[in-house]
Structure formats: C-alpha cells, structure tokens
Design a protein around this motif. Sequence first.
Motif, short mmCIF file in Angstrom:
data_model
loop_
_atom_site.label_atom_id
_atom_site.label_comp_id
_atom_site.label_asym_id
_atom_site.label_seq_id
_atom_site.Cartn_x
_atom_site.Cartn_y
_atom_site.Cartn_z
N GLU A 106 0.84 -1.20 0.00
CA GLU A 106 0.00 0.00 0.00
C GLU A 106 0.88 1.25 0.00
OE1 GLU A 106 -3.85 0.28 1.11
OE2 GLU A 106 -3.63 1.90 2.55
N GLU A 129 -22.44 1.28 13.36
CA GLU A 129 -22.55 1.23 11.90
C GLU A 129 -23.96 1.51 11.42
OE1 GLU A 129 -20.86 -2.61 10.66
OE2 GLU A 129 -19.48 -1.41 9.46
N ALA A 181 -24.99 4.19 8.46
CA ALA A 181 -24.81 3.43 7.21
C ALA A 181 -25.44 4.15 6.01
CB ALA A 181 -25.40 2.03 7.37
N LEU A 184 -23.57 7.36 5.12
CA LEU A 184 -22.24 7.01 4.63
C LEU A 184 -22.32 6.47 3.20
CD1 LEU A 184 -19.27 6.82 5.76
CD2 LEU A 184 -19.74 4.39 6.13
N GLN A 215 -20.40 7.71 -0.19
CA GLN A 215 -19.67 6.80 -1.09
C GLN A 215 -20.16 6.94 -2.53
OE1 GLN A 215 -16.98 3.81 -0.72
NE2 GLN A 215 -17.07 5.11 -2.52
N SER A 233 -12.42 4.88 -1.86
CA SER A 233 -13.02 3.67 -1.30
C SER A 233 -13.19 3.89 0.20
CB SER A 233 -12.10 2.48 -1.60
OG SER A 233 -12.13 1.56 -0.55
N ILE A 234 -14.44 3.80 0.67
CA ILE A 234 -14.72 4.03 2.09
C ILE A 234 -15.05 2.69 2.75
CG2 ILE A 234 -16.11 5.30 3.78
CD1 ILE A 234 -16.81 7.32 1.59
N GLY A 235 -14.22 2.28 3.70
CA GLY A 235 -14.47 1.04 4.43
C GLY A 235 -14.98 1.36 5.83
N SER A 236 -15.88 0.51 6.32
CA SER A 236 -16.48 0.74 7.64
C SER A 236 -16.21 -0.49 8.50
CB SER A 236 -17.98 0.96 7.46
OG SER A 236 -18.62 0.98 8.72
N TYR A 237 -15.53 -0.30 9.65
CA TYR A 237 -15.10 -1.43 10.47
C TYR A 237 -15.50 -1.19 11.93
CZ TYR A 237 -12.54 -1.70 6.18
OH TYR A 237 -12.23 -1.73 4.85
N PRO A 238 -16.52 -1.92 12.38
CA PRO A 238 -16.94 -1.76 13.77
C PRO A 238 -15.83 -2.28 14.69
CG PRO A 238 -18.04 -3.65 12.78
CD PRO A 238 -17.26 -2.98 11.69
N ASN A 254 -14.50 2.38 12.95
CA ASN A 254 -13.41 3.03 12.24
C ASN A 254 -13.81 3.14 10.78
OD1 ASN A 254 -11.30 3.42 14.17
ND2 ASN A 254 -11.03 1.19 14.22
N VAL A 261 -12.39 4.04 7.13
CA VAL A 261 -11.10 4.19 6.46
C VAL A 261 -11.35 4.58 5.02
CG1 VAL A 261 -8.94 3.07 5.84
CG2 VAL A 261 -10.07 2.49 8.00
N ARG A 286 -9.70 5.53 1.35
CA ARG A 286 -8.49 5.28 0.58
C ARG A 286 -8.70 5.78 -0.85
NH1 ARG A 286 -7.95 -0.03 -0.32
NH2 ARG A 286 -5.69 -0.04 -0.33
#
Lengths: 250, 250
Positions: free
Chosen positions: B36, B184, B188, B191, B195, B202-207, B217, B219, B221
Amino acid sequence: MGDEKITTAAVIIIGNEILSGRTQDQNLCYIGQRLENLGIVLTEARVIPDDERIIVDTVNSLRAKYSYVFTTGGIGPTHDDITSASIAKAFGVRLEQNAGAMSALKSYYEEGMINDARIKMACVPEKAVLINNPISGAPGFQLENVFVLPGVPLILKAMFEGIEDRLDNGPPIVTESITTNMREGQIAEALGKIQDNYSEVSIGSYPFFKRGRLGVNLVLRSRDKKRLESAGMEVRVMIIESGGKILDNS
Amino acid sequence: MGDEKITTAAVIIIGNEILSGRTQDQNLCYIGQRLENLGIVLTEARVIPDDERIIVDTVNSLRAKYSYVFTTGGIGPTHDDITSASIAKAFGVRLEQNAGAMSALKSYYEEGMINDARIKMACVPEKAVLINNPISGAPGFQLENVFVLPGVPLILKAMFEGIEDRLDNGPPIVTESITTNMREGQIAEALGKIQDNYSEVSIGSYPFFKRGRLGVNLVLRSRDKKRLESAGMEVRVMIIESGGKILDNS
C-alpha cells in the motif's frame, strides 16, 4: 483407513482491510484449529476484496470443489457489506427479508432503533438457514455447503461454535509436537528419511527464534494414532542420536 | 488519473501450519502494508498446503494475472520445504546450485557446518535473481515477476526491504482514518450516500469493540488526495450531524 471419505473445506476471507494490511486477520487461524479438531481438512484459503464479481466467482469455484466453504466478513449494515447479496447472486437466488433474522434484530435493538440499514442485515438468500449470533443480533446463514460468517473475531467464534454440529466430522486428526534445540539443517536429512517411511504421517518442521532461544518445532499429524506414535518415537530417538535435546513445548 | 496503469500483486502463503491453525500468519498483513505504501494494489492472497501440484498451479495462475506475486514459506532445508523446486517446475526450468547463494551460506555457517540439507537452500531455479537474507544466510529469489520469500516473519521483513527498489511503484494510495462512537447501523445510510458521490474514494467501515468502547473506524483510501480530503470532510460533518462524536484514532 484407505477409502475413508475425507471431508474438506475452504475459507474465503472477504475484506479490503485485510489486503491493505490495516487489519490482521485472526479468523483463519481459529477456523483452521476448529476444523482440525473436527477432522475436517482445510485445504485452501483465499483473501479477496469487497468486489461482487470476485466474491461470486470465488464462492462458485470453491463450493464445487470442497465439502464446505466458510466466508468471513461483509455482512454488516454499511455500503461495503456486500457478501449476502453476492452469495445470493452466486447461487442464482433472490435476497429476501428473513422473518427469523428480523425477530433476532428486534430482540437485540431497542424499539425504534431498527432502520433500513439494519434491516439489510436481516436480508439473506432465499432458502438460507440462519446461523445464530449470540453477541450482536445480526445472524449469519448457511446456504447448501456455504457458511456465511462475520468478520469480527469475537462474533465469528461465538457463531462458529453454533454450527459445529451441522458439520460432518472426518476421522479425527491426531497431532504431536516435538521441540528441539537443533537447527533444521542438522536434522533435515534424518528427518526426511523418517518421513519417507511414514506416508500416513505428515511431518512439518518449523524453525523458531524466540526469547533468545533457537530451535525447531516438529509437528506430526496423522489420522492413524499408532503410526503417529511410532513416527514420534523415531523422531525423538533421531534427535538424541544427532546430539540434540528435546525441549518442553512452549 | 484515468488511464494510469495500476500495479497489482498477489501473495501466496505456502504452509500446512497456517491452514491447520498451528501458526498465525503475520506476513500477509506486513506485505499488504508495504505494498500500500508503494502504491501497489494487493488484489488477492491464497493460503495453500505444501503440495507441489497445488503450488505449481497457483503460481502459474497468479503470475499471469498480476504484476507481481510474492510467495512466503517452504524455502528451508527440510523435506517439507518444496517451494523452490515447485517454482522451477512452474516455470519449466532446472533447479541449480547457485554460486552466490553458496557463498552466502558459507559466510553464514562456520566451516564444516554445511551439509547436503543446507546446500539444498542454495538451489534455486536457473536465471533466478537472489534476494539477500541479512539474518540467516539462505537467500530467497526472484524469477520474472515472482518473488520467493521465507515464512519466518523476522527474516521475511528484512528480505522484503531489500526488494522494494525492484518494484514499479504505482501512484501512491492516500488513506484517512476517522473513528467515531456511532454504531454502523446509525450512519450506514448517510455514509452510503457519501460513497455514491465519491467513486474515486473507497470508504471502508469497520466496527470495533475494544477496551470497553464500541464504535466504528471509517477508512478512506484513494489515489486522489483532494477528493479524499473532501470525502473525509463530508464524513466528519455527517457524523456530527448524526449526533455522533469523532474520537482519537487508536
């Protein structure tokens, strides 16, 4: 032995965050251990991004090849959670709001807290059998030989325990670990000869460097307990004869 | 942007011990982070057993598909170390004793300590370019776009640093992490709308559930720093407008 049917499995880890190195996967190691206890041979794992086409292709390729497929990740409420829809597509079935899943969500969330995003977590492919989530409400599901599990390790573990009785166990795999202070290069030749004489036993050799100690962990695995014990005995004798010591496993 | 060429990669983790859950893999997470940083997109990883046919098929399939392939594991001196021979087979070339690798072993081991098993570690496919091992002597190697690295994380890291200047960097990937106390399901929908407006991000969603705190969180990218910053700003505003807090990343 011989023509006993071997039960096989593959794991598909779904998530950009694993490939970008943001998140250290912990689920493969856990599932691998549980399957080994059940006598199921985990033959392959793949880590793939949150991409519908890739999920569909990977699931369809692996579910045809192995007794069981376990997926992890992508079943939450956000836009990047596309596993359930992708699985439905892979099987060519509709995604539908599941009554059992809705009632699980309703008993988890306080009244008025269920919105469209959360309802998405109750949408599973038609004919899917739910996998109970004792921690955070939203269930996983099983469709034929594919088990769809979450990415959060704590929740995955709780849900995996609930499906173990759905799996056909293979004959159990027995293992023995022998730790020595020898280096791999000092015992490799003798160890290879023992392996040649024990085709039913898989002998793995793993060097370690920890707490200032160097050495090798030798791990013997087999479905034949007698042959495993006999191979283990030969490995111990070989280490002593090579001038090495056998250490406590740790 | 647009027609910039994307450099892609796959990782192949070779080792029964990863599939059986005996060993927690650490290399994928490290390689993912390094790639990365280099702007190379790690698109897929596979974990496969120590099985020649499977190694050959996997290497041949992935080296045709991605800019780079990195393998980990199976290059030591014991009978279960079959990666080098399998790579030679995959490329249809001979395995040969490499003079540079022999001299690396000779400078690492004391005189008289080099036996047949250790010489095996100096056998690499013809035309392979060595990868220096600053820790334990035995080198890895590169053959065309395939990089063959060891399984021990400490050694892998030291060797990976030595090959980074051989890799064609892509345009760097910029990331931003935003942590919130929201769940989330509460963000959601909003968000997902952000997106939809930012296809380059790229939007990632991490509980997460840690130290008694729950939250998410997010993230972001992208290769487009301006669009990333703009999307990040919208995410922060959305969290505040939804009644949430932005927490320190940790």
